[in-house]
Design an enzyme around this catalytic site. Sequence first.
Site, PDB file in Angstrom:
ATOM      1  N   GLN A  87       0.852  -1.191   0.000  1.00 21.10           N
ATOM      2  CA  GLN A  87       0.000   0.000   0.000  1.00 21.10           C
ATOM      3  C   GLN A  87       0.889   1.243   0.000  1.00 21.10           C
ATOM      4  O   GLN A  87       1.712   1.419   0.894  1.00 21.10           O
ATOM      5  CB  GLN A  87      -0.893   0.013   1.244  1.00 21.10           C
ATOM      6  CG  GLN A  87      -1.820   1.222   1.247  1.00 21.10           C
ATOM      7  CD  GLN A  87      -2.734   1.267   2.467  1.00 21.10           C
ATOM      8  OE1 GLN A  87      -2.271   1.270   3.591  1.00 21.10           O
ATOM      9  NE2 GLN A  87      -4.030   1.308   2.224  1.00 21.10           N
ATOM     10  N   TYR A 102      -6.252  10.603   3.889  1.00 19.58           N
ATOM     11  CA  TYR A 102      -4.854  10.872   3.544  1.00 19.58           C
ATOM     12  C   TYR A 102      -4.839  11.795   2.307  1.00 19.58           C
ATOM     13  O   TYR A 102      -5.898  12.208   1.825  1.00 19.58           O
ATOM     14  CB  TYR A 102      -4.098   9.553   3.331  1.00 19.58           C
ATOM     15  CG  TYR A 102      -3.965   8.808   4.642  1.00 19.58           C
ATOM     16  CD1 TYR A 102      -2.858   9.013   5.462  1.00 19.58           C
ATOM     17  CD2 TYR A 102      -4.970   7.964   5.099  1.00 19.58           C
ATOM     18  CE1 TYR A 102      -2.752   8.370   6.695  1.00 19.58           C
ATOM     19  CE2 TYR A 102      -4.871   7.320   6.328  1.00 19.58           C
ATOM     20  CZ  TYR A 102      -3.764   7.534   7.119  1.00 19.58           C
ATOM     21  OH  TYR A 102      -3.665   6.917   8.335  1.00 19.58           O
TER      22      TYR A 102
HETATM   23  C1  LIG Z   1      -4.775  -2.261  13.476  1.00 21.17           C
HETATM   24  C2  LIG Z   1      -5.296  -1.698  12.176  1.00 21.17           C
HETATM   25  C3  LIG Z   1      -4.467  -0.898  11.377  1.00 21.17           C
HETATM   26  C4  LIG Z   1      -4.944  -0.392  10.152  1.00 21.17           C
HETATM   27  N1  LIG Z   1      -4.082   0.283   9.313  1.00 21.17           N
HETATM   28  C5  LIG Z   1      -4.493   0.606   8.060  1.00 21.17           C
HETATM   29  C6  LIG Z   1      -3.572   1.107   7.113  1.00 21.17           C
HETATM   30  O1  LIG Z   1      -2.377   1.251   7.358  1.00 21.17           O
HETATM   31  N2  LIG Z   1      -4.055   1.424   5.879  1.00 21.17           N
HETATM   32  C7  LIG Z   1      -5.382   1.255   5.550  1.00 21.17           C
HETATM   33  O2  LIG Z   1      -5.779   1.548   4.429  1.00 21.17           O
HETATM   34  N3  LIG Z   1      -6.267   0.781   6.432  1.00 21.17           N
HETATM   35  C8  LIG Z   1      -5.851   0.433   7.672  1.00 21.17           C
HETATM   36  N4  LIG Z   1      -6.737  -0.144   8.537  1.00 21.17           N
HETATM   37  C9  LIG Z   1      -8.147  -0.303   8.139  1.00 21.17           C
HETATM   38  C10 LIG Z   1      -8.356  -1.676   7.493  1.00 21.17           C
HETATM   39  O3  LIG Z   1      -7.646  -1.808   6.296  1.00 21.17           O
HETATM   40  C11 LIG Z   1      -9.853  -1.911   7.183  1.00 21.17           C
HETATM   41  O4  LIG Z   1     -10.253  -0.894   6.282  1.00 21.17           O
HETATM   42  C12 LIG Z   1     -10.731  -1.903   8.419  1.00 21.17           C
HETATM   43  O5  LIG Z   1     -10.104  -2.586   9.499  1.00 21.17           O
HETATM   44  C13 LIG Z   1     -12.085  -2.557   8.155  1.00 21.17           C
HETATM   45  O6  LIG Z   1     -11.906  -3.903   7.751  1.00 21.17           O
HETATM   46  P1  LIG Z   1     -12.185  -5.141   8.770  1.00 21.17           P
HETATM   47  O7  LIG Z   1     -13.597  -4.987   9.248  1.00 21.17           O
HETATM   48  O8  LIG Z   1     -11.976  -6.357   7.921  1.00 21.17           O
HETATM   49  O9  LIG Z   1     -11.220  -5.031   9.885  1.00 21.17           O
HETATM   50  C14 LIG Z   1      -6.282  -0.650   9.760  1.00 21.17           C
HETATM   51  C15 LIG Z   1      -7.092  -1.461  10.558  1.00 21.17           C
HETATM   52  C16 LIG Z   1      -6.622  -1.986  11.749  1.00 21.17           C
HETATM   53  C17 LIG Z   1      -7.515  -2.890  12.556  1.00 21.17           C
END
Ligand SMILES: Cc1cc2nc3c(=O)[nH]c(=O)nc-3n(C[C@H](O)[C@H](O)[C@H](O)COP(=O)(O)O)c2cc1C
Length: 397
Positions: free
Chosen positions: A99, A174
Site C-alpha cells: 500500500q 490521507y
Molecule cells: C490495526 C489496524 C491498522 C490499520 N491500518 C491501516 C492502514 O495502514 N491502511 C489502511 O488503508 N487501512 C488500515 N486499517 C483499516 C483496514 O484496512 C480496514 O479498512 C478496516 O479494518 C475494516 O476492515 P475489517 O472490518 O476487515 O477489519 C487498519 C485497521 C486496523 C484494525
Amino acid sequence: MTLNAFAPARLGALELRNRVIKTATYEGMCPGGMPSDALVEHHRVLAAGGVGLTTVAYCAVSPDGRTFAEQMSMRRETVSPLRRVTEAVHREGGAASLQLGHCGWFTKNAELSTWLPRGPSLTLNGYGISVGKPLALAMSAREIAQVIEDFGRAAGLAREAGFDAVELHLGHGYLLSQFLCPATNRRNDAFGGDLDGRARLALDVLRRVRSVVGDGFPLLCKTNLRDGFRGGLELPDAVGVSTRLESEGANALVLSGGFTSKTPFYLFRGRRPLAEMIDAEKSRLQKLVLRTVGKKVIREYPFEELFFLPQAREVRAAVRMPLVLLGGVVSRANVDAAMAEGFDFVAMGRALLADPDLVQRMQVETQARSRCTHCNICVAEMDLGGVRCVLDGPRAA
Ligand SMILES: Cc1cc2nc3c(=O)[nH]c(=O)nc-3n(C[C@H](O)[C@H](O)[C@H](O)COP(=O)(O)O)c2cc1C
C-alpha cells in the site's frame, strides 16, 4: 454467475490462488522506518494461513508522506528488506501487495522538510499540535508534481522488491482523499472545484504509476464510499470516482470509508477503545486532549457484518471492473454473500489479525468464523511494538 472465492482468480495479469485479500493493517514493525524480521514473519504467517494476496500497510511515497516519523517510506534502502517479505510470502504460495500513500496534512512527523505540512488547502491540523505543526498550507503546483513523481518512483521500487501488486491509498483522509473531499479541498485551480478537479490528482497519480509499472501489473485503489461527516465525500461522488478510476485502468477498487482525522472509527465500527488509546499515546498533550474531549470528538459506530455492503452495491451497479468488498467480513458466510452480490474479491483486516489461518478453515468449514470481537484494541495499540490481537494474551515483555 457466482464466483468461487476459493478457486484461482486473475487480478490484472496476476493469478491469485483465491479471492481473499488481507487488507492493509498498519503493522508498526518498521523501527527507524526499516522493515524488520517481525514484518517478514507477520506476512509469512498470513500467507501460510491461505490468503491469496497480503497487503503490506502504509508505505509513504516520500519521507514527508509519513504520518509520524517511525513509518516506512519508500527508499532504495528499504527494497532489500522488503524483498525478504515478498520472498517469504511467495514461498508460502501467496502474493504480496504494497500500500502506497501520502498523508498530506494529517501528520505529526517532526522530521518534515518544511515547518508546516502541506495539503490541498490551508487547514488546522489538530493531530500535529504536539509537534508544533497545528496548521497546514496549500500545496503549490510544483509540490503536486513532486507527489505524482514520488508515487511513480515508489511503485517502481515496490516492483523491484518483488511485490505482485500495488495499492494506492485514496481513502481514509490521507492526501489523495483530502483532495477528493469537498470540505478539505477548497482550491480554485485545476486540482479543486468540481469532481473532475478534485479527482485530478488521484488520476494523475494512477497514470504515472501505470507508466512506471507497465500494463498488466495489478494496481488496486483503496477508495472511500463516504468520508462520514457533513461536507465530506458522499456516495454519488464516490461512484463518480470509481467510474473515472475504471476508465483510467485501475485493476480493482477496495471499497472503504472514513476520514481518520475526523471520523476515525467510521472505517472500523465496533468498540471505541478510548482508555487504551490514552494509555498508548506518548504525547502528554495529546493524552490530555483525548481525556478531555475524546468522548465528544471520537464517535462510536456499532459493528455490523459487511458494514459497507449497502453503499458498495451502488458502486457495483455503476462499474464492470473488479471490486473488493471490505468491512466486517468475518466468516465463510460473509465471503459467500459477497460473491453472491457480484463482488470479485473480499478483503479482511481484523478477522485475519485474530485468525491468520481463517482462509484455510473457511475452505473446508462452511461454519468458519473469526473470533474477533471488534474491541479495536489492535487499533489503539498498533504502535506499541507491532500490531496484534489481544485475544492472543498479554504482549511478550
Ligand atoms: C490495526 C489496524 C491498522 C490499520 N491500518 C491501516 C492502514 O495502514 N491502511 C489502511 O488503508 N487501512 C488500515 N486499517 C483499516 C483496514 O484496512 C480496514 O479498512 C478496516 O479494518 C475494516 O476492515 P475489517 O472490518 O476487515 O477489519 C487498519 C485497521 C486496523 C484494525
